[in-house]
Design a protein around this motif. Structure first.
Motif, PDB file in Angstrom:
ATOM      1  N   LYS A  44       0.823  -1.205   0.000  1.00 60.80           N
ATOM      2  CA  LYS A  44       0.000   0.000   0.000  1.00 60.80           C
ATOM      3  C   LYS A  44       0.861   1.261   0.000  1.00 60.80           C
ATOM      4  CE  LYS A  44      -4.208  -1.830   2.106  1.00 60.80           C
ATOM      5  NZ  LYS A  44      -5.183  -1.689   3.232  1.00 60.80           N
ATOM      6  N   VAL A  45       0.374   2.278  -0.713  1.00 59.57           N
ATOM      7  CA  VAL A  45       1.059   3.569  -0.785  1.00 59.57           C
ATOM      8  C   VAL A  45       0.484   4.490   0.295  1.00 59.57           C
ATOM      9  CG1 VAL A  45       1.447   5.623  -2.198  1.00 59.57           C
ATOM     10  CG2 VAL A  45       1.573   3.346  -3.234  1.00 59.57           C
ATOM     11  N   THR A  46       1.350   5.015   1.160  1.00 64.59           N
ATOM     12  CA  THR A  46       0.909   5.904   2.232  1.00 64.59           C
ATOM     13  C   THR A  46       1.888   7.074   2.362  1.00 64.59           C
ATOM     14  OG1 THR A  46       2.161   4.796   3.997  1.00 64.59           O
ATOM     15  CG2 THR A  46      -0.030   3.931   3.500  1.00 64.59           C
ATOM     16  N   ASP A  47       1.537   8.015   3.237  1.00 63.18           N
ATOM     17  CA  ASP A  47       2.423   9.134   3.597  1.00 63.18           C
ATOM     18  C   ASP A  47       2.904   9.897   2.362  1.00 63.18           C
ATOM     19  OD1 ASP A  47       2.949   8.584   6.674  1.00 63.18           O
ATOM     20  OD2 ASP A  47       3.131   6.667   5.631  1.00 63.18           O
ATOM     21  N   VAL A  48       1.971  10.236   1.486  1.00 62.26           N
ATOM     22  CA  VAL A  48       2.322  10.969   0.263  1.00 62.26           C
ATOM     23  C   VAL A  48       2.555  12.439   0.606  1.00 62.26           C
ATOM     24  CG1 VAL A  48       1.626  11.515  -2.090  1.00 62.26           C
ATOM     25  CG2 VAL A  48       0.861   9.374  -1.025  1.00 62.26           C
ATOM     26  N   GLU A  49       3.710  12.960   0.226  1.00 60.59           N
ATOM     27  CA  GLU A  49       4.065  14.342   0.520  1.00 60.59           C
ATOM     28  C   GLU A  49       4.726  14.978  -0.703  1.00 60.59           C
ATOM     29  OE1 GLU A  49       6.600  14.454   3.895  1.00 60.59           O
ATOM     30  OE2 GLU A  49       5.207  13.367   5.202  1.00 60.59           O
TER      31      GLU A  49
ATOM     32  N   ALA B 299      -1.500  15.785  -8.048  1.00 63.94           N
ATOM     33  CA  ALA B 299      -0.454  14.763  -8.008  1.00 63.94           C
ATOM     34  C   ALA B 299      -0.611  13.882  -6.766  1.00 63.94           C
ATOM     35  CB  ALA B 299       0.924  15.426  -8.018  1.00 63.94           C
ATOM     36  N   ILE B 300      -0.877  14.499  -5.631  1.00 64.97           N
ATOM     37  CA  ILE B 300      -1.091  13.735  -4.391  1.00 64.97           C
ATOM     38  C   ILE B 300      -2.309  12.826  -4.524  1.00 64.97           C
ATOM     39  CG2 ILE B 300      -1.752  13.945  -1.957  1.00 64.97           C
ATOM     40  CD1 ILE B 300      -0.029  16.481  -1.848  1.00 64.97           C
ATOM     41  N   ARG B 301      -3.378  13.354  -5.074  1.00 68.14           N
ATOM     42  CA  ARG B 301      -4.620  12.587  -5.211  1.00 68.14           C
ATOM     43  C   ARG B 301      -4.408  11.319  -6.028  1.00 68.14           C
ATOM     44  NH1 ARG B 301      -8.331  11.199  -8.652  1.00 68.14           N
ATOM     45  NH2 ARG B 301      -7.225  12.230 -10.372  1.00 68.14           N
ATOM     46  N   VAL B 302      -3.761  11.461  -7.186  1.00 67.30           N
ATOM     47  CA  VAL B 302      -3.629  10.324  -8.084  1.00 67.30           C
ATOM     48  C   VAL B 302      -2.670   9.273  -7.510  1.00 67.30           C
ATOM     49  CG1 VAL B 302      -1.704  11.137  -9.527  1.00 67.30           C
ATOM     50  CG2 VAL B 302      -3.514   9.749 -10.538  1.00 67.30           C
ATOM     51  N   VAL B 303      -1.660   9.693  -6.763  1.00 66.28           N
ATOM     52  CA  VAL B 303      -0.736   8.729  -6.158  1.00 66.28           C
ATOM     53  C   VAL B 303      -1.406   7.995  -4.997  1.00 66.28           C
ATOM     54  CG1 VAL B 303       1.400   8.505  -4.817  1.00 66.28           C
ATOM     55  CG2 VAL B 303       1.380   9.855  -6.916  1.00 66.28           C
ATOM     56  N   LYS B 304      -2.206   8.703  -4.216  1.00 62.54           N
ATOM     57  CA  LYS B 304      -2.911   8.056  -3.105  1.00 62.54           C
ATOM     58  C   LYS B 304      -3.872   6.971  -3.598  1.00 62.54           C
ATOM     59  CE  LYS B 304      -2.851  11.523   0.575  1.00 62.54           C
ATOM     60  NZ  LYS B 304      -3.669  12.419   1.435  1.00 62.54           N
ATOM     61  N   LYS B 305      -4.354   7.111  -4.836  1.00 63.30           N
ATOM     62  CA  LYS B 305      -5.290   6.137  -5.400  1.00 63.30           C
ATOM     63  C   LYS B 305      -4.595   4.949  -6.055  1.00 63.30           C
ATOM     64  CE  LYS B 305      -8.852   7.155  -7.715  1.00 63.30           C
ATOM     65  NZ  LYS B 305      -9.740   7.655  -8.788  1.00 63.30           N
ATOM     66  N   MET B 306      -3.280   4.950  -6.105  1.00 63.82           N
ATOM     67  CA  MET B 306      -2.564   3.873  -6.781  1.00 63.82           C
ATOM     68  C   MET B 306      -2.874   2.508  -6.171  1.00 63.82           C
ATOM     69  SD  MET B 306       1.287   5.230  -7.644  1.00 63.82           S
ATOM     70  CE  MET B 306       1.616   6.002  -9.238  1.00 63.82           C
ATOM     71  N   PRO B 307      -2.951   1.486  -7.009  1.00 61.52           N
ATOM     72  CA  PRO B 307      -3.121   0.125  -6.480  1.00 61.52           C
ATOM     73  C   PRO B 307      -1.845  -0.309  -5.755  1.00 61.52           C
ATOM     74  CG  PRO B 307      -2.692   0.068  -8.839  1.00 61.52           C
ATOM     75  CD  PRO B 307      -2.875   1.512  -8.476  1.00 61.52           C
ATOM     76  N   PRO B 308      -1.909  -1.381  -4.972  1.00 59.25           N
ATOM     77  CA  PRO B 308      -0.715  -1.835  -4.241  1.00 59.25           C
ATOM     78  C   PRO B 308       0.473  -2.116  -5.158  1.00 59.25           C
ATOM     79  CG  PRO B 308      -2.671  -2.925  -3.404  1.00 59.25           C
ATOM     80  CD  PRO B 308      -3.100  -2.183  -4.638  1.00 59.25           C
ATOM     81  N   TRP B 309       1.661  -1.752  -4.675  1.00 62.36           N
ATOM     82  CA  TRP B 309       2.906  -2.003  -5.385  1.00 62.36           C
ATOM     83  C   TRP B 309       3.501  -3.339  -4.930  1.00 62.36           C
ATOM     84  CZ3 TRP B 309       6.666   2.227  -7.142  1.00 62.36           C
ATOM     85  CH2 TRP B 309       5.969   3.367  -7.572  1.00 62.36           C
TER      86      TRP B 309
ATOM     87  N   MET C  40       9.066  10.236  -6.572  1.00 60.02           N
ATOM     88  CA  MET C  40       8.550  10.143  -7.934  1.00 60.02           C
ATOM     89  C   MET C  40       8.145  11.508  -8.463  1.00 60.02           C
ATOM     90  SD  MET C  40       5.532   7.640  -9.368  1.00 60.02           S
ATOM     91  CE  MET C  40       4.172   8.559  -8.669  1.00 60.02           C
ATOM     92  N   PRO C  41       8.633  11.880  -9.656  1.00 57.66           N
ATOM     93  CA  PRO C  41       8.182  13.128 -10.290  1.00 57.66           C
ATOM     94  C   PRO C  41       6.938  12.877 -11.132  1.00 57.66           C
ATOM     95  CG  PRO C  41       9.986  12.176 -11.554  1.00 57.66           C
ATOM     96  CD  PRO C  41       9.736  11.238 -10.398  1.00 57.66           C
ATOM     97  N   ILE C  42       6.048  13.857 -11.151  1.00 59.26           N
ATOM     98  CA  ILE C  42       4.862  13.809 -12.017  1.00 59.26           C
ATOM     99  C   ILE C  42       4.854  15.099 -12.842  1.00 59.26           C
ATOM    100  CG2 ILE C  42       2.351  13.783 -12.116  1.00 59.26           C
ATOM    101  CD1 ILE C  42       2.311  12.077  -9.670  1.00 59.26           C
ATOM    102  N   LYS C  43       4.885  14.925 -14.157  1.00 61.18           N
ATOM    103  CA  LYS C  43       4.994  16.076 -15.062  1.00 61.18           C
ATOM    104  C   LYS C  43       3.632  16.487 -15.610  1.00 61.18           C
ATOM    105  CE  LYS C  43       7.721  17.700 -19.025  1.00 61.18           C
ATOM    106  NZ  LYS C  43       8.760  17.317 -20.023  1.00 61.18           N
ATOM    107  N   PHE C  44       3.339  17.763 -15.465  1.00 56.34           N
ATOM    108  CA  PHE C  44       2.108  18.343 -16.026  1.00 56.34           C
ATOM    109  C   PHE C  44       2.493  19.225 -17.212  1.00 56.34           C
ATOM    110  CE2 PHE C  44       0.953  17.237 -11.727  1.00 56.34           C
ATOM    111  CZ  PHE C  44      -0.398  16.891 -11.794  1.00 56.34           C
ATOM    112  N   THR C  45       2.026  18.857 -18.397  1.00 56.95           N
ATOM    113  CA  THR C  45       2.372  19.573 -19.608  1.00 56.95           C
ATOM    114  C   THR C  45       1.125  20.046 -20.331  1.00 56.95           C
ATOM    115  OG1 THR C  45       4.356  18.202 -19.872  1.00 56.95           O
ATOM    116  CG2 THR C  45       3.666  19.503 -21.776  1.00 56.95           C
TER     117      THR C  45
END
Length: 273
Positions: A221-226, A239-249, A265-270
């Motif tokens: 599970k993905v937790t503690d997203v900052e 970016a925080i929202r979409v990472v918190k919704k990620m399925p288990p790694w 992890m970087p997330i690019k918005f273009t």
């Protein structure tokens, strides 16, 4: 005479308080309670308590167990983005030292040690200029050699693993990073399919790269997203929202055992066109 002594003592105490650099430059800014997975909790239902003490050039973060035992005292320095500096000692819930780590500008530097609950040395490794350099030596609980590796500028140049009897055995990496199930291409596809570019951000022509950090737990599970470095609250929040919704790694491993692992992890918005 007694009154004179009392006045002198009060004046001396006041002078000490006013002139002490530690007391003058520091004040407790915040106290936060967490459960065992570092999700925010309430007092009395917590597993950890963190006390953040501000200083002129950063802050000190002390983490305590629910029983009051200090877990870590971490020093962060820097006015804009405070980073870990100096030595951090980690204690178990019963007060035993289970790790000592040295930091420079937020990264490992110098000797790093970890201990078994019994107090015996588990492993020691070294870093130089934020890269793993030198030997990593790992021991079994009885003190016998388990593995020996040599690194140069973050690259493994020699590695060997040993059985409890001291014989050569199959080599495997000490650290295995967490991975998105299905691989890197599936992780990218997930982000493409799930990121919703905020309408206001489009209208304001806001773009850029949001750098996030999070924990991948032993259960995946993905937790503690900052946010490590943001662009704008609109993009940071998405970016925080979409990472918190990620399925288990697939969780990271240390010495062959799943472990909670921090992942950046970087997330690019273009904007098109």
């Amino acid at each position: 005479m007694r009154k004179s002594y009392l006045i002198t003592a009060i004046i001396t105490m006041l002078c000490f308080i006013l002139l002490s650099p530690g007391l003058k430059s520091q004040e407790i800014q915040d106290t936060t309670f967490y459960d065992e997975l570092y999700n925010e909790a309430t007092r009395g239902n917590h597993y950890y308590m963190q006390v953040k003490t501000m200083a002129d050039d950063g802050f000190i973060l002390r983490t305590y167990y629910a029983n009051g035992q200090l877990k870590t005292e971490q020093i962060f320095k820097g006015s804009d983005t405070p980073l870990l500096e100096g030595t951090t000692v980690t204690y178990s819930e019963d007060g035993k030292i289970i790790g000592t780590n040295n930091y420079r500008k937020g990264s490992y530097e110098g000797e790093q040690k970890s201990y078994y609950d019994s107090g015996s040395l588990y492993y020691v490794e070294n870093y130089m200029d934020q890269k793993q350099h030198g030997e990593r030596i790992v021991y079994y609980k009885d003190g016998s050699l388990k593995r020996k590796e040599t690194f140069e500028n973050d690259k493994l140049v020699y590695g060997n693993c040993y059985s409890i009897e001291g014989k050569d055995t199959t080599y495997y990496p000490f650290y295995e990073h967490p991975t998105f199930k299905g691989g890197e291409q599936r992780r990218i596809r997930y982000l493409i399919n799930n990121i919703n570019y905020p309408r206001k951000a489009r209208e304001m022509n806001i773009s850029g790269i949001v750098y996030l950090t999070f924990l991948v737990r032993v259960n995946g599970k993905v937790t503690d997203v900052e946010v490590l470095r943001g662009v704008h609250p609109l993009l940071d929040e998405e970016a925080i929202r979409v990472v918190k919704k990620m399925p288990p790694w697939k969780p990271g491993k240390q010495d062959g055992k799943p472990m909670n692992t921090r992942f950046n992890m970087p997330i690019k918005f273009t904007l098109a066109g």
